[in-house]
Design a protein around this motif. Structure first.
Motif, short mmCIF file in Angstrom:
data_model
loop_
_atom_site.label_atom_id
_atom_site.label_comp_id
_atom_site.label_asym_id
_atom_site.label_seq_id
_atom_site.Cartn_x
_atom_site.Cartn_y
_atom_site.Cartn_z
N THR A 199 2.90 2.80 -2.07
CA THR A 199 4.30 2.82 -1.62
C THR A 199 4.97 4.15 -1.99
O THR A 199 5.66 4.75 -1.16
N GLN A 231 -3.51 -3.76 5.91
CA GLN A 231 -2.74 -4.98 6.17
C GLN A 231 -2.50 -5.81 4.90
O GLN A 231 -1.74 -6.79 4.93
N HIS A 232 -3.08 -5.42 3.78
CA HIS A 232 -2.73 -6.04 2.49
C HIS A 232 -1.37 -5.51 2.00
O HIS A 232 -0.81 -6.05 1.05
N TYR A 233 -0.88 -4.43 2.59
CA TYR A 233 0.31 -3.76 2.07
C TYR A 233 1.36 -3.63 3.17
O TYR A 233 1.03 -3.61 4.35
N ALA A 234 2.63 -3.51 2.79
CA ALA A 234 3.71 -3.36 3.77
C ALA A 234 3.95 -1.88 4.06
O ALA A 234 5.05 -1.36 3.89
N GLN A 236 3.23 1.53 6.65
CA GLN A 236 2.88 1.99 7.99
C GLN A 236 2.17 3.34 7.89
O GLN A 236 2.77 4.32 7.45
#
Ligand SMILES: *Cc1c(COP(=O)(O)O)cnc(C)c1O
Length: 385
Positions: A199, A231-234, A236
């Protein structure tokens, strides 16, 4: 015939050999030239996610071979158009377009070129312990000295920061074209990324206008328990590089391109074999098999069980067990080579990652019973009586 000595005589010598000839595969097993059957935790180095000789895959390959093999990208093609549409439908958020190539290193190479031309900047930041391939651009992003030093000078303006270290993130600047990261470092020793670090890297990329490039060559197509590990994380991504299991083991690679990247000019990049109808038809069938046979869920559930069972092995030789889905590393306190040999004798093929990590990348069709057999073999090899 002695296939091992025949290869020894004629091959370039760049591969360390195991002294074993594998001549047949089925599901999650491999058979050697003496007829001995192994449980396969090498998985074609991560290319065999749907298992060996899957009947649906074999049929898709034969059917398309009889229709059309090559179709240069100056022409459109039914299989390519359909695969583009089907891949975009399941791609991570923000991904809008795709470029097809033939291998992992080629996907990285192309993505580096795309990031430079789209940003007008030259600096590429990669991570220490990262592995991205062996052609010059990808090799410049790769960390290991053993792979790099014989070929220097490499491509200029590549830098490495410490994986999962927040302090290094400030090195990503307005000079940076792209940051390239694996989500589970594979060759480097099976190190999963810290979600908070990912992040923070994304936020810094946004602040300075750098692209975030995710290398999913090894983690893609169900390996970690999601179709793509991102796709495990938010988060892009701006570029996602794919290869290995994309076409069920047939050579193919792809670069997924995000919405922040403008469409490229004709002629700026290309590939003769890239996007050929055979690879696209087989990749379409591979995606269907992964979804319809619940292989992604299998990787998540059996991966957890596998990791827990390995963690429960009472052995003073084990430093740590880590991974995600069916991408698992057992870090030993000693060199891994002799244990790989002992596992082979017990009918289990596995991989090293660096000098001390035992790595498991089985086909996602592996069964619970097969995993139990692997765990029993690892137990007998590592448990000190
Ligand atoms: C295997 C691998 C590559 C290189 O792929 P090739 O098809 O061997 O060129 C790049 N990145 C990662 C993370 C890999 O595991």
């Amino acid at each position: 015939m002695n296939w091992v000595s025949m290869e020894e005589q004629y091959s370039s010598g760049v591969y360390a050999k195991r002294g074993l000839a594998i001549i047949r595969g089925s599901g999650a097993t491999l058979t050697d030239s003496n007829g001995k059957v192994y449980i396969d935790c090498v998985g074609g180095q991560g290319t065999a996610n749907i298992g060996h000789a899957h009947p649906r895959w074999t049929k898709a390959l034969a059917d398309q071979a009889a229709i059309l093999l090559n179709c240069p990208e100056m022409f459109s093609n039914d299989q390519r158009a359909l695969y583009m549409q089907e891949l975009m439908a399941v791609a991570p958020p923000g991904i809008e377009r795709v470029f097809f190539c033939n291998s992992g290193t080629e996907a990285i190479e192309g993505a580096i070129k795309f990031a430079r031309v789209a940003s007008g900047r030259t600096e590429i930041i990669a991570a220490k312990r990262g592995f991205h391939g062996r052609t010059f651009g990808a090799l410049s992003a790769t960390w290991n000295k053993k792979y790099r030093e014989p070929f220097e000078p490499l491509v200029p303006d590549f830098h490495h920061i410490t994986f999962n270290d927040f302090n290094d993130i400030e090195q990503i600047s307005t000079k940076t074209a792209a940051v390239i990261l694996e989500l589970v470092q594979g060759e480097g020793g099976v190190y999963p990324i810290d979600p908070a670090y990912l992040t923070a890297v994304r936020e810094q990329c946004d602040r300075v206008g750098a692209y975030l490039m995710i290398d999913e060559v090894q983690t893609g197509f169900g390996r970690t328990g999601k179709l793509f590990a991102i796709q495990h994380y938010a988060i892009q991504p701006d570029f996602v590089c794919l290869a290995k299991s994309i076409a069920g083991g047939l050579p193919m690679g792809a670069i997924l391109i995000g919405e922040k990247v403008a469409k490229f000019q004709p002629g700026i990049h290309g590939s003769t074999f890239g996007g050929n109808p055979l690879a696209c038809a087989v990749a379409r069938e591979t995606l269907k098999i992964l979804e319809q046979e619940n292989l992604i869920k299998n990787a998540a559930i059996l991966g957890d069980e596998f990791q827990q069972a390995l963690s429960a092995i009472p052995s003073p030789l084990i430093r740590e067990v880590r991974g995600q889905g069916l991408m698992i590393g057992v870090e030993l306190k000693q060199k891994v080579a002799p244990y790989l040999k002992q596992l082979t004798d017990l009918g289990v093929l596995a991989l090293p990652a660096g000098m001390t990590v035992l790595r498991f990348l089985p086909p996602l069709v592996i069964t619970r019973e097969q995993i139990q057999q692997v765990v029993a073999a690892v137990h007998s090899v590592l448990a000190v009586a």
